[in-house]
Scaffold this motif. Structure first.
Motif, short mmCIF file in Angstrom:
data_model
loop_
_atom_site.label_atom_id
_atom_site.label_comp_id
_atom_site.label_asym_id
_atom_site.label_seq_id
_atom_site.Cartn_x
_atom_site.Cartn_y
_atom_site.Cartn_z
N LYS A 5 0.84 -1.20 0.00
CA LYS A 5 0.00 0.00 0.00
C LYS A 5 0.88 1.26 0.00
N GLN A 6 1.96 1.24 0.79
CA GLN A 6 2.87 2.39 0.84
C GLN A 6 3.60 2.58 -0.48
N LYS A 7 4.02 1.48 -1.11
CA LYS A 7 4.69 1.57 -2.41
C LYS A 7 3.76 2.13 -3.47
N ARG A 8 2.50 1.70 -3.44
CA ARG A 8 1.52 2.20 -4.40
C ARG A 8 1.32 3.70 -4.23
N TYR A 9 1.25 4.15 -2.98
CA TYR A 9 1.11 5.58 -2.68
C TYR A 9 2.33 6.36 -3.18
N LEU A 10 3.53 5.84 -2.92
CA LEU A 10 4.75 6.52 -3.35
C LEU A 10 4.88 6.55 -4.87
N ARG A 11 4.45 5.47 -5.53
CA ARG A 11 4.48 5.46 -7.00
C ARG A 11 3.58 6.56 -7.55
N SER A 12 2.42 6.77 -6.94
CA SER A 12 1.51 7.81 -7.41
C SER A 12 2.12 9.20 -7.18
N VAL A 48 15.87 8.25 -10.45
CA VAL A 48 17.22 8.17 -11.01
C VAL A 48 17.10 7.48 -12.37
N SER A 49 17.67 8.08 -13.39
CA SER A 49 17.62 7.54 -14.73
C SER A 49 18.90 6.76 -15.02
N ILE A 50 18.76 5.61 -15.69
CA ILE A 50 19.92 4.81 -16.09
C ILE A 50 20.10 4.99 -17.59
N LEU A 51 21.25 5.51 -17.98
CA LEU A 51 21.53 5.75 -19.39
C LEU A 51 21.83 4.43 -20.11
N GLN A 52 21.70 4.45 -21.43
CA GLN A 52 21.91 3.22 -22.21
C GLN A 52 23.37 2.78 -22.22
N LYS A 58 20.19 -2.88 -14.51
CA LYS A 58 19.42 -1.90 -13.74
C LYS A 58 19.11 -2.39 -12.33
N LYS A 59 18.94 -3.69 -12.14
CA LYS A 59 18.70 -4.24 -10.80
C LYS A 59 19.94 -4.10 -9.92
N ASP A 60 21.12 -4.28 -10.53
CA ASP A 60 22.37 -4.12 -9.78
C ASP A 60 22.57 -2.66 -9.38
N VAL A 61 22.24 -1.74 -10.28
CA VAL A 61 22.34 -0.32 -9.98
C VAL A 61 21.40 0.04 -8.83
N ALA A 62 20.16 -0.46 -8.90
CA ALA A 62 19.18 -0.19 -7.84
C ALA A 62 19.66 -0.74 -6.50
N GLN A 63 20.23 -1.95 -6.51
CA GLN A 63 20.74 -2.56 -5.28
C GLN A 63 21.89 -1.74 -4.71
N LEU A 73 13.76 0.96 -2.17
CA LEU A 73 13.43 0.89 -3.59
C LEU A 73 11.91 0.83 -3.72
N VAL A 74 11.35 1.83 -4.40
CA VAL A 74 9.91 1.86 -4.61
C VAL A 74 9.55 1.14 -5.90
N GLN A 75 10.31 1.43 -6.97
CA GLN A 75 9.95 0.89 -8.27
C GLN A 75 11.11 0.98 -9.24
N ILE A 76 11.21 -0.01 -10.13
CA ILE A 76 12.06 0.10 -11.31
C ILE A 76 11.12 -0.02 -12.49
N ILE A 77 11.06 1.05 -13.29
CA ILE A 77 10.20 1.02 -14.47
C ILE A 77 11.02 1.49 -15.66
N GLY A 78 11.19 0.62 -16.64
CA GLY A 78 12.05 0.95 -17.77
C GLY A 78 13.47 1.15 -17.30
N HIS A 79 14.04 2.29 -17.59
CA HIS A 79 15.39 2.63 -17.15
C HIS A 79 15.35 3.69 -16.06
N THR A 80 14.29 3.69 -15.26
CA THR A 80 14.13 4.68 -14.20
C THR A 80 13.92 3.96 -12.87
#
Length: 96
Positions: A5-12, A48-52, A58-63, A73-80
């Motif tokens: 529920k908290q992650k959903r709120y933070l994503r919004s 935080v954006s991950i460049l190509q 991206k999971k290693d960068v997030a970790q 960590l709230v979310q990884i979506i695409g390269h963000t």
């Protein structure tokens, strides 16, 4: 640890934010971690954006970012990556 529920709120809350940091070819270093930690103290929630040209996954960068800054960590979506850390002095976001 954040609940679903908290992650959903933070994503919004993070939906309209623009990424303010970019991880490139150099990957995550100590200086970048320090700057992101300072920004989290001021804002609590950021992208935080991950460049190509970034060599790491991206999971290693997030970790690496979550472990070096102490953020959640709230979310990884695409390269963000969306990070949250409760501020000690500038608390603005109240989690449900």
């Amino acid at each position: 640890m954040l609940t679903g529920k908290q992650k959903r709120y933070l994503r919004s809350k993070a939906h309209h934010l623009q990424p303010i940091f970019q991880v490139g070819k150099g990957g995550v270093n100590e200086n970048m971690s320090k700057q992101i930690s300072d920004a989290l103290e001021a804002r609590e929630l950021l992208k935080v954006s991950i460049l190509q040209n970034c060599d790491e996954d991206k999971k290693d960068v997030a970790q690496a970012l979550t472990s070096s800054t102490g953020a959640e960590l709230v979310q990884i979506i695409g390269h963000t990556i969306v990070l949250y850390k409760e501020s000690n002095e500038n608390k603005e976001i109240v989690l449900p």
